[in-house]
Design a protein around this motif. Structure first.
Motif, short mmCIF file in Angstrom:
data_model
loop_
_atom_site.label_atom_id
_atom_site.label_comp_id
_atom_site.label_asym_id
_atom_site.label_seq_id
_atom_site.Cartn_x
_atom_site.Cartn_y
_atom_site.Cartn_z
N PRO A 140 0.87 -1.00 -0.15
CA PRO A 140 0.17 -0.10 -0.01
C PRO A 140 0.74 1.33 -0.07
CG PRO A 140 0.03 -0.98 2.20
CD PRO A 140 0.69 -1.86 1.21
N ILE A 141 0.33 2.27 -0.38
CA ILE A 141 0.80 3.56 -0.60
C ILE A 141 0.10 4.60 -0.08
CG2 ILE A 141 1.86 5.42 -2.05
CD1 ILE A 141 2.96 3.08 -3.93
N PHE A 142 0.53 5.55 0.67
CA PHE A 142 -0.29 6.60 1.47
C PHE A 142 0.19 8.01 1.08
CE2 PHE A 142 -1.17 2.79 3.83
CZ PHE A 142 -2.63 2.84 4.03
N TYR A 143 -0.58 8.86 0.54
CA TYR A 143 0.10 10.20 0.38
C TYR A 143 -0.35 10.73 1.68
CZ TYR A 143 0.77 9.69 -4.53
OH TYR A 143 1.05 9.27 -5.77
N ALA A 144 0.95 11.74 2.26
CA ALA A 144 0.78 12.93 3.29
C ALA A 144 0.35 14.23 2.83
CB ALA A 144 1.95 13.11 4.11
N LYS A 166 -5.98 7.95 10.54
CA LYS A 166 -6.18 8.04 9.03
C LYS A 166 -5.90 9.62 8.67
CE LYS A 166 -10.04 6.14 8.07
NZ LYS A 166 -11.26 5.75 7.53
N LEU A 167 -6.25 10.42 9.83
CA LEU A 167 -6.21 12.06 9.09
C LEU A 167 -4.95 12.33 8.80
CD1 LEU A 167 -8.20 13.43 12.49
CD2 LEU A 167 -8.93 13.28 10.00
N GLY A 168 -4.97 13.06 7.86
CA GLY A 168 -3.46 13.44 7.15
C GLY A 168 -3.21 12.77 5.94
N TYR A 169 -3.80 11.42 5.73
CA TYR A 169 -3.42 10.77 4.77
C TYR A 169 -4.44 10.35 3.64
CZ TYR A 169 0.54 9.40 7.50
OH TYR A 169 1.72 9.61 8.32
N GLU A 170 -4.00 10.18 2.41
CA GLU A 170 -5.06 9.85 1.33
C GLU A 170 -4.39 8.65 0.96
OE1 GLU A 170 -5.00 11.46 -3.02
OE2 GLU A 170 -6.48 12.60 -1.56
N GLY A 174 -4.05 0.16 -2.27
CA GLY A 174 -4.16 -0.68 -1.08
C GLY A 174 -5.58 -0.90 -0.91
N GLY A 175 -5.96 -1.82 0.36
CA GLY A 175 -7.31 -2.00 0.68
C GLY A 175 -7.46 -1.74 2.08
N GLU A 176 -8.61 -1.96 2.59
CA GLU A 176 -9.03 -1.54 3.91
C GLU A 176 -8.03 -1.85 4.96
OE1 GLU A 176 -13.11 -2.05 5.04
OE2 GLU A 176 -13.86 -1.38 3.45
N GLN A 177 -7.74 -3.35 5.09
CA GLN A 177 -6.45 -4.00 5.87
C GLN A 177 -5.52 -3.24 5.94
OE1 GLN A 177 -7.25 -6.20 8.22
NE2 GLN A 177 -5.36 -5.69 8.99
N ASP A 178 -4.86 -2.53 4.97
CA ASP A 178 -3.57 -1.61 4.83
C ASP A 178 -3.86 -0.37 5.37
OD1 ASP A 178 -2.22 -3.45 3.13
OD2 ASP A 178 -3.75 -2.84 1.40
N GLU A 179 -5.01 -0.02 5.72
CA GLU A 179 -5.28 1.33 6.17
C GLU A 179 -5.39 0.93 7.83
OE1 GLU A 179 -9.55 2.94 6.19
OE2 GLU A 179 -8.57 4.33 4.68
N ILE A 186 0.85 3.94 13.70
CA ILE A 186 1.02 5.27 14.24
C ILE A 186 0.72 5.06 15.58
CG2 ILE A 186 -0.46 7.55 14.23
CD1 ILE A 186 -0.63 7.31 11.21
N PHE A 187 -0.27 4.22 16.20
CA PHE A 187 -0.63 3.92 17.76
C PHE A 187 0.89 3.44 18.12
CE2 PHE A 187 -2.32 1.69 21.05
CZ PHE A 187 -3.06 2.62 21.61
#
Length: 359
Positions: A140-144, A166-170, A174-179, A186-187
């Protein structure tokens, strides 16, 4: 070496729609011709504050054919506030040299409906194609996308506990599990005890890669690069997160408005919660110091970088004269290689003077 010329054709009514609402996210159809080959594309303006500039930046995706130079999406950056136009490319090339993933980039000259629109930096999108072109494992890839991508439980924007991690990321792919994995990471950053942090954080973060990325931010002095201007990639084989730089025009001695940023503006310890916790561990801190020393002696030097800077300057100089937005700025443009080299010297001296703070 010549810069490729791109012929872009947009229906006048579609172009009028873009100009009427610069925040329009729905793409318009356009046709692109490169080396006599035609492509059908979708096009939108890109960026946040840069949409207000006279010279627009664009995000494009290919749909007929679906691929162009082994990618499906590209970004054309106007680099409007950078008087050198090379800071973004210089930064990404620098990150690659110090062992980080970074988008490939090249300059192109754009014409829209037969009229010169000017010189652009073409950037590879950080997506599935980015991974495939480097033979990297899927992941997965997330944009800040804003300041809440600060690796913290606290919101950087609202100054209170985040309602969601999830705040700050788009999510780019990837899928829901990656989120869920992103939120777990982060936690963990915020809740692992001080005693266990050194042995536990390496289950979530590629620490050596993170420290190389941190060094890249510190050397280029991208002030908002710690909570913004990056992508997160979770390696599908190791499960570890890596950071990929993005939008590095406000660097090498100039800020987001193109004004001078003094060489001591950004401390070498950087910012954000993850950086603070990693550098609180002596083993990681000494490794980071060693990386800084290595880069200072071999890569972040005028001797090493000046030929690259001058080559980029010489490459785009003839095209600046044809750029309707840049042709009146040639005097400042011609001073920029020396300006950047002066920054390298001054920033290098500052970083050397601060190395003892990492002991």
């Amino acid at each position: 070496m010549q810069i490729p010329e791109y012929q872009l054709f947009i229906h006048p009514s579609d172009r009028s729609e873009l100009r009427k609402d610069i925040w329009l996210e729905d793409p318009v159809a356009a046709k692109l011709t490169v080396h006599k080959k035609k492509y059908e594309i979708d096009l939108t303006y890109r960026g946040s504050h840069i949409r207000d500039f006279h010279k627009k930046s664009y995000a494009i995706s290919f749909y007929k054919p679906k691929m162009f130079r082994q990618v499906q999406e590209l970004h054309w950056n106007a680099e409007f506030k950078d008087p050198s136009l090379i800071r973004n490319k210089l930064s990404f090339d620098f990150f690659e040299e110090i062992g980080c993933l970074a988008p490939t980039s090249r300059f192109v000259f754009l014409k829209i409906n037969g009229v010169n629109e000017g010189l652009y930096l073409e950037l590879e999108s950080v997506d599935e194609c980015f991974l495939r072109n480097r033979d990297l494992p899927k992941g997965p890839i997330f944009y800040a996308v804003d300041g809440d991508a600060n690796f913290s439980l606290m919101s950087d924007l609202e100054k209170k506990v985040k309602e969601s991690l999830k705040l700050g990321y788009e999510q780019k792919c990837g899928g829901e599990q990656d989120e869920i994995e992103l939120q777990k990471m982060i936690f963990a950053i915020n809740t692992i005890s001080k005693e266990e942090f050194e042995t536990e954080i390496v289950k979530y973060i590629n620490v050596d890669q993170y420290l190389r990325w941190l060094a890249g931010v510190v050397f280029t002095q991208n002030f908002d690069g710690f909570v913004h201007n990056y992508a997160l990639y979770q390696n599908g084989e190791t499960g570890l997160f890596e950071v990929i730089p993005w939008d590095y025009d406000a660097t090498w001695g100039r800020d987001v408005d193109g004004e001078v940023m003094e060489e001591d503006y950004l401390r070498i310890q950087g910012f954000n919660t993850l950086t603070a916790r990693i550098l609180d561990v002596k083993t990681f801190r000494i490794h980071y110091k060693s990386l800084l020393e290595e880069i200072l002696s071999s890569i972040f030097t005028v001797e090493h970088l000046q030929p690259k800077i001058q080559a980029l300057h010489d490459l785009i100089r003839p095209y600046m004269e044809k750029d309707p937005y840049e042709k009146d700025n040639l005097q400042l443009f011609d001073q920029e290689p020396a300006f950047i080299c002066h920054y390298i010297e001054a920033r290098g001296e500052y970083i050397r003077s601060q190395l003892d703070t990492l002991d």
